[in-house]
Design a protein around this motif. Structure first.
Motif, PDB file in Angstrom:
ATOM      1  N   GLN A  58      46.298  98.306 -23.862  1.00 45.43           N
ATOM      2  CA  GLN A  58      47.021  98.428 -25.142  1.00 45.43           C
ATOM      3  C   GLN A  58      48.266  99.302 -24.998  1.00 45.43           C
ATOM      4  O   GLN A  58      49.308  99.049 -25.587  1.00 45.43           O
ATOM      5  CB  GLN A  58      46.131  99.111 -26.200  1.00 45.43           C
ATOM      6  N   ASN A  61      51.062  97.504 -23.233  1.00 45.20           N
ATOM      7  CA  ASN A  61      51.710  96.574 -24.163  1.00 45.20           C
ATOM      8  C   ASN A  61      52.628  97.306 -25.135  1.00 45.20           C
ATOM      9  O   ASN A  61      53.735  96.844 -25.429  1.00 45.20           O
ATOM     10  CB  ASN A  61      50.655  95.787 -24.943  1.00 45.20           C
TER      11      ASN A  61
ATOM     12  N   GLU B 212      57.450  82.444 -28.772  1.00 44.12           N
ATOM     13  CA  GLU B 212      57.513  83.831 -29.271  1.00 44.12           C
ATOM     14  C   GLU B 212      58.967  84.294 -29.384  1.00 44.12           C
ATOM     15  O   GLU B 212      59.337  84.988 -30.325  1.00 44.12           O
ATOM     16  CB  GLU B 212      56.717  84.763 -28.342  1.00 44.12           C
ATOM     17  N   ARG B 221      61.613  89.669 -35.523  1.00 44.38           N
ATOM     18  CA  ARG B 221      60.400  90.452 -35.259  1.00 44.38           C
ATOM     19  C   ARG B 221      59.769  90.020 -33.938  1.00 44.38           C
ATOM     20  O   ARG B 221      59.672  88.833 -33.645  1.00 44.38           O
ATOM     21  CB  ARG B 221      59.373  90.243 -36.390  1.00 44.38           C
ATOM     22  N   VAL B 223      56.761  89.229 -31.841  1.00 46.16           N
ATOM     23  CA  VAL B 223      55.355  88.880 -32.114  1.00 46.16           C
ATOM     24  C   VAL B 223      54.475  88.874 -30.869  1.00 46.16           C
ATOM     25  O   VAL B 223      53.312  88.489 -30.929  1.00 46.16           O
ATOM     26  CB  VAL B 223      55.233  87.518 -32.847  1.00 46.16           C
ATOM     27  N   ARG B 224      55.036  89.329 -29.738  1.00 46.09           N
ATOM     28  CA  ARG B 224      54.210  89.389 -28.541  1.00 46.09           C
ATOM     29  C   ARG B 224      53.107  90.439 -28.734  1.00 46.09           C
ATOM     30  O   ARG B 224      53.336  91.446 -29.405  1.00 46.09           O
ATOM     31  CB  ARG B 224      55.075  89.723 -27.322  1.00 46.09           C
ATOM     32  N   HIS B 225      51.986  90.214 -28.111  1.00 52.12           N
ATOM     33  CA  HIS B 225      50.817  91.104 -28.225  1.00 52.12           C
ATOM     34  C   HIS B 225      50.281  91.181 -29.656  1.00 52.12           C
ATOM     35  O   HIS B 225      49.594  92.146 -30.000  1.00 52.12           O
ATOM     36  CB  HIS B 225      51.132  92.532 -27.732  1.00 52.12           C
ATOM     37  N   LYS B 226      50.596  90.212 -30.499  1.00 52.31           N
ATOM     38  CA  LYS B 226      50.067  90.222 -31.868  1.00 52.31           C
ATOM     39  C   LYS B 226      49.014  89.124 -32.038  1.00 52.31           C
ATOM     40  O   LYS B 226      48.987  88.141 -31.300  1.00 52.31           O
ATOM     41  CB  LYS B 226      51.200  90.019 -32.877  1.00 52.31           C
ATOM     42  N   SER B 227      48.136  89.294 -33.038  1.00 52.64           N
ATOM     43  CA  SER B 227      47.123  88.272 -33.324  1.00 52.64           C
ATOM     44  C   SER B 227      47.781  87.053 -33.953  1.00 52.64           C
ATOM     45  O   SER B 227      48.893  87.140 -34.481  1.00 52.64           O
ATOM     46  CB  SER B 227      46.077  88.837 -34.285  1.00 52.64           C
ATOM     47  N   GLN B 228      47.059  85.918 -33.913  1.00 51.53           N
ATOM     48  CA  GLN B 228      47.620  84.693 -34.489  1.00 51.53           C
ATOM     49  C   GLN B 228      47.884  84.860 -35.984  1.00 51.53           C
ATOM     50  O   GLN B 228      48.889  84.342 -36.501  1.00 51.53           O
ATOM     51  CB  GLN B 228      46.666  83.518 -34.241  1.00 51.53           C
ATOM     52  N   GLU B 230      48.771  87.578 -37.552  1.00 54.64           N
ATOM     53  CA  GLU B 230      50.026  88.335 -37.695  1.00 54.64           C
ATOM     54  C   GLU B 230      51.239  87.457 -37.366  1.00 54.64           C
ATOM     55  O   GLU B 230      52.256  87.508 -38.047  1.00 54.64           O
ATOM     56  CB  GLU B 230      50.016  89.559 -36.769  1.00 54.64           C
ATOM     57  N   VAL B 231      51.092  86.657 -36.302  1.00 54.41           N
ATOM     58  CA  VAL B 231      52.179  85.740 -35.909  1.00 54.41           C
ATOM     59  C   VAL B 231      52.499  84.792 -37.063  1.00 54.41           C
ATOM     60  O   VAL B 231      53.654  84.622 -37.455  1.00 54.41           O
ATOM     61  CB  VAL B 231      51.792  84.914 -34.657  1.00 54.41           C
TER      62      VAL B 231
END
Lengths: 237, 237
Positions: A58, A61, B212, B221, B223-228, B230-231
Protein backbone atom coordinates in the motif's frame (compact mmCIF):
# COMPACT_ATOMS: atom_id res chain seq x y z
CA UNK A 1 11.87 43.95 -5.10
CA UNK A 2 12.10 42.20 -8.45
CA UNK A 3 15.24 40.49 -7.30
CA UNK A 4 13.63 39.28 -4.12
CA UNK A 5 10.74 37.93 -6.11
CA UNK A 6 13.01 36.06 -8.47
CA UNK A 7 15.00 34.69 -5.56
CA UNK A 8 11.81 33.52 -3.94
CA UNK A 9 10.73 31.74 -7.10
CA UNK A 10 14.11 30.14 -7.49
CA UNK A 11 14.18 28.98 -3.89
CA UNK A 12 10.73 27.44 -4.21
CA UNK A 13 11.80 25.84 -7.47
CA UNK A 14 14.83 24.26 -5.82
CA UNK A 15 12.78 23.17 -2.82
CA UNK A 16 10.24 21.44 -5.08
CA UNK A 17 12.95 19.75 -7.11
CA UNK A 18 14.72 18.61 -3.95
CA UNK A 19 11.48 17.26 -2.53
CA UNK A 20 11.05 15.14 -5.69
CA UNK A 21 14.66 13.95 -5.47
CA UNK A 22 14.30 13.01 -1.80
CA UNK A 23 10.96 11.30 -2.30
CA UNK A 24 12.04 9.23 -5.29
CA UNK A 25 15.05 7.99 -3.33
CA UNK A 26 12.74 7.10 -0.43
CA UNK A 27 10.49 5.16 -2.80
CA UNK A 28 13.52 3.45 -4.35
CA UNK A 29 14.72 2.46 -0.87
CA UNK A 30 11.34 1.02 0.05
CA UNK A 31 11.02 -0.93 -3.21
CA UNK A 32 14.52 -2.33 -2.82
CA UNK A 33 13.62 -3.40 0.72
CA UNK A 34 10.46 -5.09 -0.60
CA UNK A 35 12.50 -7.12 -3.09
CA UNK A 36 15.15 -7.98 -0.49
CA UNK A 37 12.48 -9.09 2.00
CA UNK A 38 10.62 -11.14 -0.60
CA UNK A 39 13.82 -13.02 -1.43
CA UNK A 40 14.45 -13.58 2.28
CA UNK A 41 10.88 -14.82 2.70
CA UNK A 42 11.33 -17.33 -0.14
CA UNK A 43 14.51 -18.72 1.39
CA UNK A 44 13.26 -18.85 4.98
CA UNK A 45 9.52 -19.39 4.67
CA UNK A 46 9.20 -16.80 7.45
CA UNK A 47 5.54 -15.78 7.42
CA UNK A 48 6.14 -12.55 9.35
CA UNK A 49 8.39 -11.28 6.54
CA UNK A 50 5.81 -12.28 3.93
CA UNK A 51 3.13 -10.38 5.82
CA UNK A 52 5.40 -7.33 6.13
CA UNK A 53 5.91 -7.18 2.35
CA UNK A 54 2.18 -7.59 1.74
CA UNK A 55 1.41 -4.81 4.25
CA UNK A 56 3.98 -2.43 2.75
CA UNK A 57 2.55 -2.73 -0.79
CA UNK A 58 0.00 0.00 0.00
CA UNK A 59 2.84 2.35 0.94
CA UNK A 60 4.61 1.73 -2.39
CA UNK A 61 1.38 2.51 -4.26
CA UNK A 62 0.81 5.69 -2.26
CA UNK A 63 4.35 6.91 -2.97
CA UNK A 64 3.87 6.12 -6.65
CA UNK A 65 0.78 8.33 -6.93
CA UNK A 66 2.26 11.05 -4.73
CA UNK A 67 5.47 11.31 -6.76
CA UNK A 68 3.58 11.31 -10.03
CA UNK A 69 1.46 14.17 -8.71
CA UNK A 70 4.53 16.10 -7.48
CA UNK A 71 6.08 15.83 -10.94
CA UNK A 72 2.98 17.03 -12.82
CA UNK A 73 2.64 19.97 -10.41
CA UNK A 74 6.31 20.79 -10.81
CA UNK A 75 5.87 20.96 -14.61
CA UNK A 76 2.63 22.96 -14.38
CA UNK A 77 3.77 25.49 -11.78
CA UNK A 78 7.53 25.79 -12.15
CA UNK A 79 8.04 25.05 -15.84
CA UNK A 80 11.41 23.36 -15.45
CA UNK A 81 13.74 23.38 -18.45
CA UNK A 82 16.80 21.52 -19.67
CA UNK A 83 18.33 19.20 -17.06
CA UNK A 84 15.63 20.02 -14.49
CA UNK A 85 12.94 18.90 -16.93
CA UNK A 86 14.97 15.79 -17.69
CA UNK A 87 15.04 14.97 -13.98
CA UNK A 88 11.27 15.35 -13.72
CA UNK A 89 10.70 13.20 -16.84
CA UNK A 90 13.11 10.60 -15.48
CA UNK A 91 11.24 10.46 -12.19
CA UNK A 92 7.85 10.19 -13.94
CA UNK A 93 9.08 7.12 -15.83
CA UNK A 94 11.15 5.59 -13.04
CA UNK A 95 8.28 5.60 -10.54
CA UNK A 96 6.26 3.45 -12.97
CA UNK A 97 9.08 0.92 -13.01
CA UNK A 98 9.60 1.13 -9.24
CA UNK A 99 5.90 0.55 -8.69
CA UNK A 100 6.03 -2.50 -10.98
CA UNK A 101 9.06 -3.84 -9.10
CA UNK A 102 7.25 -3.40 -5.78
CA UNK A 103 4.23 -5.13 -7.31
CA UNK A 104 6.38 -8.13 -8.31
CA UNK A 105 7.81 -8.42 -4.77
CA UNK A 106 4.27 -8.25 -3.40
CA UNK A 107 2.96 -10.91 -5.81
CA UNK A 108 5.96 -13.18 -5.12
CA UNK A 109 5.04 -13.03 -1.42
CA UNK A 110 1.35 -13.72 -2.12
CA UNK A 111 2.34 -16.75 -4.18
CA UNK A 112 4.85 -17.94 -1.55
CA UNK A 113 2.22 -17.52 1.16
CA UNK A 114 -0.26 -19.69 -0.70
CA UNK A 115 2.42 -22.32 -1.31
CA UNK A 116 3.53 -22.40 2.33
CA UNK A 117 -0.10 -22.39 3.54
CA UNK A 118 -0.91 -25.35 1.31
CA UNK A 119 1.90 -27.34 2.92
CA UNK A 120 3.16 -28.27 -0.58
CA UNK A 121 6.71 -27.24 0.15
CA UNK A 122 9.35 -28.36 2.64
CA UNK A 123 12.75 -26.82 3.37
CA UNK A 124 15.09 -26.10 1.60
CA UNK A 125 12.77 -23.55 0.11
CA UNK A 126 12.99 -22.19 -3.43
CA UNK A 127 16.71 -22.85 -3.63
CA UNK A 128 16.37 -23.05 -7.42
CA UNK A 129 15.46 -19.37 -7.53
CA UNK A 130 18.27 -18.19 -5.21
CA UNK A 131 20.78 -17.57 -7.93
CA UNK A 132 18.68 -15.46 -10.28
CA UNK A 133 17.16 -13.64 -7.31
CA UNK A 134 20.66 -12.61 -6.26
CA UNK A 135 21.45 -11.41 -9.79
CA UNK A 136 18.19 -9.44 -10.11
CA UNK A 137 18.54 -7.81 -6.69
CA UNK A 138 22.11 -6.85 -7.49
CA UNK A 139 20.99 -5.23 -10.77
CA UNK A 140 18.30 -3.30 -8.94
CA UNK A 141 20.69 -2.09 -6.23
CA UNK A 142 23.21 -0.95 -8.83
CA UNK A 143 20.55 0.79 -10.94
CA UNK A 144 19.28 2.74 -7.92
CA UNK A 145 22.84 3.54 -6.92
CA UNK A 146 23.56 4.84 -10.43
CA UNK A 147 20.43 7.00 -10.15
CA UNK A 148 21.52 8.44 -6.78
CA UNK A 149 25.04 9.16 -8.03
CA UNK A 150 24.04 10.16 -11.60
CA UNK A 151 26.47 7.54 -12.86
CA UNK A 152 25.61 6.65 -16.47
CA UNK A 153 28.59 4.27 -16.85
CA UNK A 154 27.30 2.13 -13.97
CA UNK A 155 23.82 2.30 -15.47
CA UNK A 156 25.22 0.89 -18.72
CA UNK A 157 26.70 -2.03 -16.74
CA UNK A 158 23.25 -2.83 -15.37
CA UNK A 159 21.81 -2.81 -18.89
CA UNK A 160 24.57 -5.20 -19.99
CA UNK A 161 23.94 -7.54 -17.03
CA UNK A 162 20.44 -8.36 -18.28
CA UNK A 163 21.81 -10.80 -20.85
CA UNK A 164 23.28 -13.01 -18.13
CA UNK A 165 20.06 -12.91 -16.10
CA UNK A 166 18.07 -13.98 -19.19
CA UNK A 167 20.47 -16.86 -19.82
CA UNK A 168 20.23 -18.02 -16.20
CA UNK A 169 16.45 -17.81 -16.36
CA UNK A 170 16.31 -19.90 -19.53
CA UNK A 171 18.65 -22.49 -18.00
CA UNK A 172 16.46 -22.68 -14.89
CA UNK A 173 13.37 -23.01 -17.05
CA UNK A 174 14.88 -25.99 -18.90
CA UNK A 175 15.87 -27.56 -15.59
CA UNK A 176 12.36 -27.14 -14.17
CA UNK A 177 10.77 -28.60 -17.33
CA UNK A 178 12.93 -31.69 -16.84
CA UNK A 179 11.78 -31.92 -13.21
CA UNK A 180 8.14 -31.80 -14.35
CA UNK A 181 8.66 -34.44 -17.02
CA UNK A 182 10.37 -36.79 -14.59
CA UNK A 183 7.77 -36.32 -11.87
CA UNK A 184 4.37 -35.16 -13.17
CA UNK A 185 3.05 -34.94 -9.59
CA UNK A 186 5.45 -32.03 -9.07
CA UNK A 187 3.96 -30.02 -11.98
CA UNK A 188 1.78 -27.68 -9.93
CA UNK A 189 4.50 -26.74 -7.43
CA UNK A 190 7.17 -26.53 -10.12
CA UNK A 191 4.99 -24.13 -12.12
CA UNK A 192 4.75 -21.95 -9.01
CA UNK A 193 8.54 -21.93 -8.75
CA UNK A 194 8.78 -21.14 -12.47
CA UNK A 195 6.32 -18.29 -11.99
CA UNK A 196 8.41 -16.87 -9.14
CA UNK A 197 11.56 -17.21 -11.24
CA UNK A 198 9.86 -15.31 -14.08
CA UNK A 199 8.73 -12.53 -11.72
CA UNK A 200 12.32 -12.29 -10.47
CA UNK A 201 13.64 -12.07 -14.02
CA UNK A 202 11.12 -9.28 -14.67
CA UNK A 203 12.54 -7.35 -11.69
CA UNK A 204 15.86 -7.43 -13.56
CA UNK A 205 14.14 -6.09 -16.72
CA UNK A 206 12.57 -3.26 -14.73
CA UNK A 207 15.96 -2.45 -13.17
CA UNK A 208 17.24 -2.14 -16.75
CA UNK A 209 14.45 0.35 -17.48
CA UNK A 210 15.55 2.45 -14.50
CA UNK A 211 19.15 2.26 -15.72
CA UNK A 212 18.05 3.45 -19.18
CA UNK A 213 16.32 6.43 -17.55
CA UNK A 214 19.55 7.24 -15.68
CA UNK A 215 21.50 7.36 -18.95
CA UNK A 216 18.83 9.71 -20.36
CA UNK A 217 19.05 11.89 -17.26
CA UNK A 218 22.83 12.16 -17.33
CA UNK A 219 23.49 12.16 -21.09
CA UNK A 220 20.22 13.52 -22.48
CA UNK A 221 20.00 10.61 -24.91
CA UNK A 222 17.29 7.96 -25.06
CA UNK A 223 19.01 4.55 -25.18
CA UNK A 224 15.91 2.37 -25.22
CA UNK A 225 15.71 -0.01 -28.20
CA UNK A 226 19.45 0.46 -28.78
CA UNK A 227 22.20 -2.17 -28.95
CA UNK A 228 24.58 -2.61 -26.01
CA UNK A 229 27.43 -1.16 -28.09
CA UNK A 230 25.38 1.99 -28.75
CA UNK A 231 24.36 2.19 -25.08
CA UNK A 232 27.99 1.92 -23.97
CA UNK A 233 29.13 4.56 -26.47
CA UNK A 234 26.53 7.02 -25.18
CA UNK A 235 26.68 6.20 -21.46
CA UNK A 236 30.44 5.90 -21.15
CA UNK A 237 31.35 8.57 -23.70
CA UNK B 1 2.10 43.13 -33.56
CA UNK B 2 1.75 41.69 -30.10
CA UNK B 3 -1.51 40.10 -31.11
CA UNK B 4 0.04 38.56 -34.19
CA UNK B 5 2.84 37.18 -32.10
CA UNK B 6 0.46 35.65 -29.61
CA UNK B 7 -1.62 34.20 -32.42
CA UNK B 8 1.48 32.71 -33.95
CA UNK B 9 2.44 31.09 -30.64
CA UNK B 10 -1.05 29.77 -30.17
CA UNK B 11 -1.19 28.35 -33.68
CA UNK B 12 2.14 26.62 -33.24
CA UNK B 13 0.95 25.33 -29.87
CA UNK B 14 -2.17 23.85 -31.43
CA UNK B 15 -0.21 22.42 -34.33
CA UNK B 16 2.20 20.68 -31.94
CA UNK B 17 -0.61 19.33 -29.80
CA UNK B 18 -2.47 18.09 -32.87
CA UNK B 19 0.66 16.43 -34.18
CA UNK B 20 0.94 14.53 -30.88
CA UNK B 21 -2.74 13.56 -31.02
CA UNK B 22 -2.45 12.34 -34.61
CA UNK B 23 0.76 10.44 -33.97
CA UNK B 24 -0.46 8.67 -30.82
CA UNK B 25 -3.57 7.52 -32.70
CA UNK B 26 -1.34 6.25 -35.51
CA UNK B 27 0.78 4.34 -32.98
CA UNK B 28 -2.37 2.96 -31.33
CA UNK B 29 -3.64 1.80 -34.71
CA UNK B 30 -0.38 0.07 -35.52
CA UNK B 31 -0.19 -1.65 -32.11
CA UNK B 32 -3.79 -2.83 -32.39
CA UNK B 33 -2.97 -4.22 -35.83
CA UNK B 34 0.06 -6.03 -34.38
CA UNK B 35 -2.12 -7.71 -31.76
CA UNK B 36 -4.82 -8.58 -34.29
CA UNK B 37 -2.24 -10.06 -36.67
CA UNK B 38 -0.52 -12.03 -33.91
CA UNK B 39 -3.86 -13.61 -32.96
CA UNK B 40 -4.54 -14.41 -36.61
CA UNK B 41 -1.06 -15.92 -36.92
CA UNK B 42 -1.68 -18.16 -33.90
CA UNK B 43 -4.95 -19.44 -35.33
CA UNK B 44 -3.73 -19.94 -38.90
CA UNK B 45 -0.05 -20.71 -38.54
CA UNK B 46 0.45 -18.38 -41.51
CA UNK B 47 4.17 -17.64 -41.56
CA UNK B 48 3.81 -14.51 -43.73
CA UNK B 49 1.66 -12.89 -41.02
CA UNK B 50 4.17 -13.86 -38.34
CA UNK B 51 6.96 -12.31 -40.38
CA UNK B 52 4.91 -9.15 -40.93
CA UNK B 53 4.44 -8.66 -37.16
CA UNK B 54 8.13 -9.29 -36.51
CA UNK B 55 9.10 -6.79 -39.23
CA UNK B 56 6.71 -4.12 -37.91
CA UNK B 57 8.12 -4.23 -34.36
CA UNK B 58 10.86 -1.76 -35.35
CA UNK B 59 8.20 0.70 -36.47
CA UNK B 60 6.40 0.48 -33.11
CA UNK B 61 9.67 1.16 -31.29
CA UNK B 62 10.47 4.13 -33.54
CA UNK B 63 7.02 5.65 -32.94
CA UNK B 64 7.46 5.11 -29.19
CA UNK B 65 10.68 7.10 -29.08
CA UNK B 66 9.39 9.75 -31.50
CA UNK B 67 6.22 10.40 -29.49
CA UNK B 68 8.12 10.51 -26.23
CA UNK B 69 10.43 13.09 -27.75
CA UNK B 70 7.53 15.14 -29.15
CA UNK B 71 5.96 15.26 -25.67
CA UNK B 72 9.13 16.38 -23.88
CA UNK B 73 9.68 19.09 -26.50
CA UNK B 74 6.08 20.20 -26.17
CA UNK B 75 6.54 20.61 -22.41
CA UNK B 76 9.91 22.35 -22.76
CA UNK B 77 8.95 24.78 -25.55
CA UNK B 78 5.22 25.37 -25.22
CA UNK B 79 4.66 24.93 -21.47
CA UNK B 80 1.18 23.47 -21.76
CA UNK B 81 -1.14 23.89 -18.78
CA UNK B 82 -4.32 22.35 -17.43
CA UNK B 83 -6.01 19.94 -19.86
CA UNK B 84 -3.26 20.35 -22.48
CA UNK B 85 -0.66 19.26 -19.95
CA UNK B 86 -2.91 16.36 -18.96
CA UNK B 87 -3.03 15.27 -22.61
CA UNK B 88 0.75 15.37 -22.89
CA UNK B 89 1.18 13.43 -19.61
CA UNK B 90 -1.41 10.89 -20.78
CA UNK B 91 0.43 10.39 -24.04
CA UNK B 92 3.79 10.01 -22.26
CA UNK B 93 2.35 7.20 -20.14
CA UNK B 94 0.19 5.61 -22.82
CA UNK B 95 3.03 5.21 -25.30
CA UNK B 96 4.90 3.12 -22.71
CA UNK B 97 1.90 0.80 -22.48
CA UNK B 98 1.39 0.76 -26.24
CA UNK B 99 5.04 -0.12 -26.74
CA UNK B 100 4.69 -2.98 -24.22
CA UNK B 101 1.57 -4.24 -26.01
CA UNK B 102 3.41 -4.18 -29.34
CA UNK B 103 6.29 -6.00 -27.67
CA UNK B 104 3.93 -8.75 -26.46
CA UNK B 105 2.48 -9.21 -29.98
CA UNK B 106 6.02 -9.39 -31.33
CA UNK B 107 7.12 -11.95 -28.73
CA UNK B 108 3.99 -14.03 -29.26
CA UNK B 109 4.90 -14.25 -32.95
CA UNK B 110 8.53 -15.13 -32.19
CA UNK B 111 7.34 -17.92 -29.90
CA UNK B 112 4.74 -19.13 -32.44
CA UNK B 113 7.39 -19.11 -35.17
CA UNK B 114 9.71 -21.30 -33.13
CA UNK B 115 6.83 -23.69 -32.34
CA UNK B 116 5.72 -23.95 -35.97
CA UNK B 117 9.34 -24.30 -37.16
CA UNK B 118 9.95 -27.14 -34.71
CA UNK B 119 6.98 -29.03 -36.16
CA UNK B 120 5.69 -29.61 -32.61
CA UNK B 121 2.20 -28.37 -33.43
CA UNK B 122 -0.51 -29.49 -35.83
CA UNK B 123 -3.82 -27.80 -36.64
CA UNK B 124 -6.08 -26.80 -34.91
CA UNK B 125 -3.56 -24.29 -33.66
CA UNK B 126 -3.68 -22.63 -30.27
CA UNK B 127 -7.45 -23.00 -30.03
CA UNK B 128 -7.12 -22.93 -26.22
CA UNK B 129 -5.91 -19.33 -26.38
CA UNK B 130 -8.63 -18.16 -28.80
CA UNK B 131 -11.10 -17.15 -26.14
CA UNK B 132 -8.85 -15.00 -23.94
CA UNK B 133 -7.21 -13.54 -27.06
CA UNK B 134 -10.64 -12.35 -28.21
CA UNK B 135 -11.32 -10.82 -24.78
CA UNK B 136 -7.94 -9.08 -24.59
CA UNK B 137 -8.16 -7.69 -28.13
CA UNK B 138 -11.67 -6.42 -27.41
CA UNK B 139 -10.41 -4.64 -24.26
CA UNK B 140 -7.59 -3.06 -26.24
CA UNK B 141 -9.90 -1.89 -29.05
CA UNK B 142 -12.33 -0.38 -26.54
CA UNK B 143 -9.55 1.34 -24.56
CA UNK B 144 -8.14 2.94 -27.73
CA UNK B 145 -11.65 3.94 -28.78
CA UNK B 146 -12.26 5.53 -25.38
CA UNK B 147 -8.99 7.43 -25.82
CA UNK B 148 -9.98 8.69 -29.29
CA UNK B 149 -13.45 9.74 -28.11
CA UNK B 150 -12.36 10.95 -24.63
CA UNK B 151 -14.98 8.61 -23.17
CA UNK B 152 -14.16 7.94 -19.50
CA UNK B 153 -17.30 5.81 -18.95
CA UNK B 154 -16.19 3.37 -21.66
CA UNK B 155 -12.70 3.41 -20.17
CA UNK B 156 -14.18 2.36 -16.81
CA UNK B 157 -15.86 -0.59 -18.56
CA UNK B 158 -12.49 -1.72 -19.88
CA UNK B 159 -11.04 -1.55 -16.36
CA UNK B 160 -13.97 -3.64 -15.09
CA UNK B 161 -13.51 -6.24 -17.86
CA UNK B 162 -10.08 -7.23 -16.54
CA UNK B 163 -11.62 -9.35 -13.78
CA UNK B 164 -13.25 -11.65 -16.34
CA UNK B 165 -10.04 -11.93 -18.35
CA UNK B 166 -8.12 -12.90 -15.19
CA UNK B 167 -10.71 -15.55 -14.36
CA UNK B 168 -10.57 -17.00 -17.87
CA UNK B 169 -6.78 -17.04 -17.71
CA UNK B 170 -6.78 -18.89 -14.40
CA UNK B 171 -9.31 -21.42 -15.75
CA UNK B 172 -7.15 -21.99 -18.82
CA UNK B 173 -4.08 -22.37 -16.61
CA UNK B 174 -5.80 -25.10 -14.56
CA UNK B 175 -6.91 -26.84 -17.75
CA UNK B 176 -3.38 -26.77 -19.19
CA UNK B 177 -1.89 -28.10 -15.93
CA UNK B 178 -4.27 -31.06 -16.19
CA UNK B 179 -3.14 -31.64 -19.78
CA UNK B 180 0.50 -31.69 -18.64
CA UNK B 181 -0.20 -34.09 -15.78
CA UNK B 182 -2.08 -36.48 -18.04
CA UNK B 183 0.55 -36.41 -20.77
CA UNK B 184 4.02 -35.39 -19.54
CA UNK B 185 5.33 -35.56 -23.12
CA UNK B 186 3.16 -32.52 -23.87
CA UNK B 187 4.79 -30.39 -21.12
CA UNK B 188 7.12 -28.39 -23.33
CA UNK B 189 4.47 -27.45 -25.92
CA UNK B 190 1.82 -26.85 -23.25
CA UNK B 191 4.18 -24.47 -21.43
CA UNK B 192 4.58 -22.55 -24.69
CA UNK B 193 0.79 -22.29 -24.97
CA UNK B 194 0.61 -21.20 -21.33
CA UNK B 195 3.28 -18.57 -22.00
CA UNK B 196 1.29 -17.23 -24.97
CA UNK B 197 -1.88 -17.18 -22.85
CA UNK B 198 -0.03 -15.20 -20.17
CA UNK B 199 1.29 -12.69 -22.72
CA UNK B 200 -2.28 -12.29 -23.99
CA UNK B 201 -3.59 -11.71 -20.48
CA UNK B 202 -0.86 -9.05 -20.04
CA UNK B 203 -2.14 -7.28 -23.17
CA UNK B 204 -5.46 -6.97 -21.31
CA UNK B 205 -3.64 -5.51 -18.25
CA UNK B 206 -1.88 -2.97 -20.46
CA UNK B 207 -5.21 -2.04 -22.09
CA UNK B 208 -6.44 -1.37 -18.54
CA UNK B 209 -3.48 0.97 -17.99
CA UNK B 210 -4.43 2.91 -21.13
CA UNK B 211 -8.05 3.06 -19.91
CA UNK B 212 -6.85 4.44 -16.54
CA UNK B 213 -4.92 7.15 -18.38
CA UNK B 214 -8.09 8.03 -20.33
CA UNK B 215 -10.00 8.55 -17.08
CA UNK B 216 -7.18 10.80 -15.84
CA UNK B 217 -7.23 12.75 -19.10
CA UNK B 218 -10.99 13.30 -19.05
CA UNK B 219 -11.63 13.63 -15.31
CA UNK B 220 -8.29 14.88 -14.03
CA UNK B 221 -8.25 12.14 -11.38
CA UNK B 222 -5.73 9.33 -11.01
CA UNK B 223 -7.70 6.06 -10.64
CA UNK B 224 -4.76 3.69 -10.42
CA UNK B 225 -4.72 1.54 -7.27
CA UNK B 226 -8.43 2.30 -6.74
CA UNK B 227 -11.37 -0.11 -6.39
CA UNK B 228 -13.77 -0.59 -9.29
CA UNK B 229 -16.51 1.23 -7.33
CA UNK B 230 -14.24 4.25 -6.91
CA UNK B 231 -13.22 4.09 -10.59
CA UNK B 232 -16.87 4.01 -11.66
CA UNK B 233 -17.81 6.90 -9.38
CA UNK B 234 -15.03 9.06 -10.85
CA UNK B 235 -15.26 7.96 -14.50
CA UNK B 236 -19.04 7.93 -14.80
CA UNK B 237 -19.76 10.84 -12.45
Amino acid sequence: MAEHFSEHISTQFDADLNAIRTQVMAMAGLVEEQVRLSMKALASGDMSIINQVIAQEQKVNAMHLELDDMCVHMIARRQPAASDLRLVMTVIKSVEDLESIGDKAHKICLRAKSIFDSGKMQVPKFQEVNHIATLALDMLTRALDAFARLDSASAAEVIAADEQLDQEYRALQRQLITVMMEDPRSISLTLDILWIAKATERIGDLAVNVAEHVVYLVKGRDVRHKSQAEVDAIAKG
